[in-house]
Design an enzyme around this catalytic site. Sequence first.
Site, PDB file in Angstrom:
ATOM      1  N   ASP A  48      19.512  -4.133  38.998  1.00 62.04           N
ATOM      2  CA  ASP A  48      20.471  -5.018  39.674  1.00 62.04           C
ATOM      3  C   ASP A  48      21.878  -4.766  39.149  1.00 62.04           C
ATOM      4  O   ASP A  48      22.148  -4.912  37.952  1.00 62.04           O
ATOM      5  CB  ASP A  48      20.091  -6.482  39.393  1.00 62.04           C
ATOM      6  CG  ASP A  48      21.047  -7.462  40.046  1.00 62.04           C
ATOM      7  OD1 ASP A  48      20.719  -7.956  41.146  1.00 62.04           O
ATOM      8  OD2 ASP A  48      22.121  -7.754  39.469  1.00 62.04           O
ATOM      9  N   TYR A  53      30.850  -5.683  38.597  1.00 59.31           N
ATOM     10  CA  TYR A  53      30.566  -5.321  37.202  1.00 59.31           C
ATOM     11  C   TYR A  53      31.319  -4.060  36.773  1.00 59.31           C
ATOM     12  O   TYR A  53      31.356  -3.723  35.596  1.00 59.31           O
ATOM     13  CB  TYR A  53      29.060  -5.089  36.970  1.00 59.31           C
ATOM     14  CG  TYR A  53      28.157  -6.231  37.379  1.00 59.31           C
ATOM     15  CD1 TYR A  53      28.673  -7.497  37.639  1.00 59.31           C
ATOM     16  CD2 TYR A  53      26.785  -6.051  37.528  1.00 59.31           C
ATOM     17  CE1 TYR A  53      27.860  -8.540  38.035  1.00 59.31           C
ATOM     18  CE2 TYR A  53      25.960  -7.096  37.914  1.00 59.31           C
ATOM     19  CZ  TYR A  53      26.504  -8.333  38.180  1.00 59.31           C
ATOM     20  OH  TYR A  53      25.698  -9.364  38.574  1.00 59.31           O
ATOM     21  N   LYS A  82      25.896  -5.660  45.221  1.00 58.41           N
ATOM     22  CA  LYS A  82      26.464  -6.866  45.841  1.00 58.41           C
ATOM     23  C   LYS A  82      27.855  -6.569  46.394  1.00 58.41           C
ATOM     24  O   LYS A  82      28.539  -5.668  45.901  1.00 58.41           O
ATOM     25  CB  LYS A  82      26.559  -7.998  44.798  1.00 58.41           C
ATOM     26  CG  LYS A  82      25.257  -8.170  44.005  1.00 58.41           C
ATOM     27  CD  LYS A  82      25.242  -9.317  43.051  1.00 58.41           C
ATOM     28  CE  LYS A  82      23.997  -9.255  42.177  1.00 58.41           C
ATOM     29  NZ  LYS A  82      24.177  -8.506  40.933  1.00 58.41           N
ATOM     30  N   HIS A 115      27.930 -11.429  47.047  1.00 56.59           N
ATOM     31  CA  HIS A 115      27.942 -11.846  45.643  1.00 56.59           C
ATOM     32  C   HIS A 115      28.268 -13.329  45.502  1.00 56.59           C
ATOM     33  O   HIS A 115      27.614 -14.048  44.745  1.00 56.59           O
ATOM     34  CB  HIS A 115      28.954 -10.997  44.873  1.00 56.59           C
ATOM     35  CG  HIS A 115      28.704 -10.948  43.406  1.00 56.59           C
ATOM     36  ND1 HIS A 115      29.056  -9.892  42.634  1.00 56.59           N
ATOM     37  CD2 HIS A 115      28.130 -11.838  42.550  1.00 56.59           C
ATOM     38  CE1 HIS A 115      28.697 -10.112  41.367  1.00 56.59           C
ATOM     39  NE2 HIS A 115      28.140 -11.294  41.306  1.00 56.59           N
TER      40      HIS A 115
END
Length: 293
Positions: A48, A53, A82, A115
């Site tokens: 994931d 990120y 996401k 997200h």
Amino acid sequence: MIMNLNSTVTLNNGVEMPRLGFGVWQTSNAVATDSVRMAIKHGYKSIDTAKKYGNEPGVGEGLTRGLAENGLKRSDIFLTTKIFIGDQGYQSTLDAFAGQLKSLQTDYVDLVLIHWPVPGKYLDTWRALEKLYRDGKIRAIGVSNFNIIRLKNLLKHCSIKPVLNQMEFNPLEQEADIKAFCDAHDIQMEAWSPLGHGSALTHPVIMGLAEKYDKTPAQIIIRWELQRGIITIPKSTHEEFIASNTKVFDFELADADINAINALDLDKRSGWYGDWQVFGNPNGKPTAVENRD
Ligand code: NDP
């Protein structure tokens, strides 16, 4: 059945998703590459990440190398990413996703999530995900951090329903009302920060159960999530934890112990979940903006 790292949940579109996967939030590209390689080596079948990120390139590199090192093919790993808040909207999602595919060194993604629900944009973002799903670029589409108001609005307007809602879920944060809503609508729950970002590991009840079952606190929590029917994606950058977090298939928590963990819920954010990253409201009360659809 909860048997091993290959055990899956059948999502509402028929796609099989591993029950236990691996998270990479707050890791640099280099660390993400190594973590993903280690995770694949230790048998994880699901990874994931998210554009937010900043490590999709590192994950893509880890995926490519991890598959080669372990004699696996792309279809052996279930990959989730996401759509970033700043990319939301119809065309901007399509454009962003094309770049994400390149970063991830793949020509499809197994699961893509919105997200966070950006009011006024998330329905257009969803339409873009529906197109990418129909075009075969994504095998399943879902959401993250959607409260019941947003889930209801999405269900009213979508032509393809979300397969899951990924939200904060751990012994201290169980979001019972959202879980009940998802259960009623055949939307799978997936836990983010399943170990409470580490904070749930030292709770006395969890530590007591770890001693009782001769397991680590992390193994107790992961097992509890699996027995609750929640998909879980614990993160670690340490090989020792990456490996030990998978040793959760050789014991079963008794009902009384499941209930003891269920009773730890602090129920802090139920019903208004999800806007603090957009609107900056970490622990405040619901506001009109947070409750709009
Ligand atoms: P977790 O709840 O998985 O906890 C991770 C922390 O626990 C790290 O500090 C890790 O340390 C530590 N840890 C892991 N295993 C052990 C162990 N066996 N013993 C002791 N400590 C351990 O936190 P995350 O917040 O990272 O959540 C997991 C994933 O969920 C993320 O990586 C991300 O993929 C996803 N997520 C999604 C969000 C969303 O909005 N949709 C938001 C947040 C997360 P170390 O790394 O030092 O080994």
